[in-house]
Design an enzyme around this catalytic site. Structure first.
Site, PDB file in Angstrom:
ATOM      1  N   CYS A  28      26.852  54.744  40.441  1.00 19.61           N
ATOM      2  CA  CYS A  28      28.087  54.309  39.792  1.00 19.61           C
ATOM      3  C   CYS A  28      27.871  54.262  38.288  1.00 19.61           C
ATOM      4  O   CYS A  28      26.786  53.892  37.820  1.00 19.61           O
ATOM      5  CB  CYS A  28      28.492  52.928  40.313  1.00 19.61           C
ATOM      6  SG  CYS A  28      29.895  52.168  39.441  1.00 19.61           S
ATOM      7  N   ASP A  29      28.908  54.611  37.526  1.00 19.61           N
ATOM      8  CA  ASP A  29      28.822  54.593  36.074  1.00 19.61           C
ATOM      9  C   ASP A  29      28.543  53.193  35.546  1.00 19.61           C
ATOM     10  O   ASP A  29      27.932  53.026  34.489  1.00 19.61           O
ATOM     11  CB  ASP A  29      30.131  55.122  35.488  1.00 19.61           C
ATOM     12  CG  ASP A  29      29.996  55.536  34.030  1.00 19.61           C
ATOM     13  OD1 ASP A  29      28.868  55.873  33.615  1.00 19.61           O
ATOM     14  OD2 ASP A  29      31.014  55.542  33.311  1.00 19.61           O
ATOM     15  N   CYS A  59      39.784  34.462  47.465  1.00 24.28           N
ATOM     16  CA  CYS A  59      40.095  35.557  48.382  1.00 24.28           C
ATOM     17  C   CYS A  59      40.381  35.057  49.803  1.00 24.28           C
ATOM     18  O   CYS A  59      41.100  35.716  50.564  1.00 24.28           O
ATOM     19  CB  CYS A  59      38.937  36.549  48.423  1.00 24.28           C
ATOM     20  SG  CYS A  59      38.494  37.262  46.809  1.00 24.28           S
ATOM     21  N   CYS A  88      44.092  34.465  50.092  1.00 21.76           N
ATOM     22  CA  CYS A  88      44.951  35.357  49.301  1.00 21.76           C
ATOM     23  C   CYS A  88      45.763  36.283  50.206  1.00 21.76           C
ATOM     24  O   CYS A  88      45.209  36.953  51.089  1.00 21.76           O
ATOM     25  CB  CYS A  88      44.108  36.190  48.342  1.00 21.76           C
ATOM     26  SG  CYS A  88      45.084  37.351  47.362  1.00 21.76           S
ATOM     27  N   CYS A 106      42.744  44.423  48.439  1.00 24.36           N
ATOM     28  CA  CYS A 106      41.919  44.182  47.259  1.00 24.36           C
ATOM     29  C   CYS A 106      40.469  43.899  47.628  1.00 24.36           C
ATOM     30  O   CYS A 106      39.547  44.502  47.096  1.00 24.36           O
ATOM     31  CB  CYS A 106      42.515  43.012  46.461  1.00 24.36           C
ATOM     32  SG  CYS A 106      41.452  42.407  45.139  1.00 24.36           S
TER      33      CYS A 106
END
Length: 361
Positions: A274-275, A315, A318, A324
């Site tokens: 991953c960047d 979360c 939620c 998400c």
């Protein structure tokens, strides 16, 4: 047979700018070796071979060039890379490049047009804000040069979008930012939050939950007014949410809270998942070690994926958790806290409004 996407760092972390918030400079400085210079012809040849292997010498290869600043490697380097890919006619390349646009000239944009490149231009809004944060090695703001690059792209009819880093300061001016996009006729916009340093210190620029909430709600309201005036400006977050309402997976990485291996290839052939995680502890290996698919499924890759879960207390209750799951584990520090979630507040307003706007309610 199949497809694969890779992000290539032609000039490693080298860049002609010294942007105050650069996350990749922060990552590179955290590695034992910060930069690897320009990718050699040998590494280029090996990378293209690995790409062809990964798709069975047929089908699609999505290749994105980023940095640092990829144009530092030079146009001849990019021509050579593309020519190397031409040696595998069964592989269909899809080219893109993310650039600060300050080094572009007619030769660059002509090549982009010839080879059907999608160009992302980093631009942080109006002159005063862009020049405050995006400066060159001589400490001079680059707004004028970036806009000149954009106009060259337009004159050559090259497809492009604008990437804006939302700093704490820019977050205070969502209406002004939208007005700028309208004034400059910038119709395809990618927004990313300004991230805090890896050491967690407050740099005075990175986005906090309150900033995130006020910015995106203010931007959406301004964007909605523009849309109602029969003008469309594409904003990546709104585009992704609309697609999700229509039943499609988001194209923006991290929105579903699940990491995947992105195959970020540094100039020396090192591969990272991953960047945001081009760090020594997340190194998957080198192109010389194994094919890309093997690097993407090895033990290091699995450790990275296993660490991808990023849910926190808000979360648990939620209503948007299923779309998400805590979001991107690197970016969610900008909106998700122990006592609440700014993204949750944003979704509560934006999702019903989008559904009504597009007849999906």
């Amino acid at each position: 047979m199949g497809s694969i996407s890779v992000m290539v760092k032609p000039a490693s972390s080298a860049c002609n700018l010294r942007c105050r918030y650069c996350f990749y400079a922060d990552e590179a400085a955290s590695r034992v070796v910060a930069g690897h210079g320009v990718m050699t012809a040998e590494t280029t040849s090996l990378l293209v071979q690995r790409l062809a292997e990964a798709v069975g010498y047929a089908c699609d290869a999505h290749v994105s060039f980023q940095g640092g600043e990829p144009t530092v490697a030079g146009l001849d380097w990019l021509r050579a890379f593309v020519a190397e890919m031409d040696r595998y006619p069964g592989v269909t390349p899809h080219w893109s490049i993310q650039t600060n646009a300050t080094l572009l000239d007619e030769a660059w944009v002509r090549f982009f047009k010839e080879r059907d490149f999608l160009v992302g231009v980093s631009l942080d809004g109006p002159r005063a804000h862009t020049d405050r944060f995006r400066r060159d090695a001589d400490d001079v703001g680059v707004y004028t040069r970036a806009m000149q690059g954009i106009r060259l792209l337009e004159e050559a009819d090259v497809a492009y979008n604008v990437l804006t880093v939302v700093t704490r300061q820019l977050a205070q001016k969502p209406k002004q930012l939208m007005a700028f996009y309208v004034q400059q006729d910038l119709v395809d916009v990618q927004l990313i939050p300004c991230l805090p340093p890896l050491d967690g210190t407050d740099d005075g620029m990175s986005l906090r939950p309150a900033d995130y909430r006020s910015f995106y709600l203010g931007l959406f309201r301004a964007w909605k007014k523009v849309l109602e005036s029969q003008r469309l400006i594409r904003i990546n977050l709104f585009d992704n949410l609309l697609g999700m309402l229509e039943g499609y997976a988001p194209y923006q990485c991290g929105m579903l809270g699940r990491c995947t291996v992105q195959y970020v290839v540094e100039a020396n052939g090192d591969v990272y998942p991953c960047d945001f995680y081009c760090l020594d502890e997340h190194l998957l290996g080198n192109l010389a070690d194994a094919p890309l698919r093997e690097l993407g499924t090895n033990a290091a890759a699995q450790r990275f994926l296993d660490g991808g879960a990023c849910r926190r207390e808000p979360c648990a209750t939620c209503q948007f958790a299923r779309i998400c799951n805590g979001g991107c584990r690197r970016q969610n520090v900008c909106y998700l806290a122990k006592d609440g979630c700014a993204y949750q507040d944003v979704l509560a307003e934006i999702l019903p409004a989008l559904a009504q706007l597009y007849g999906l309610a």
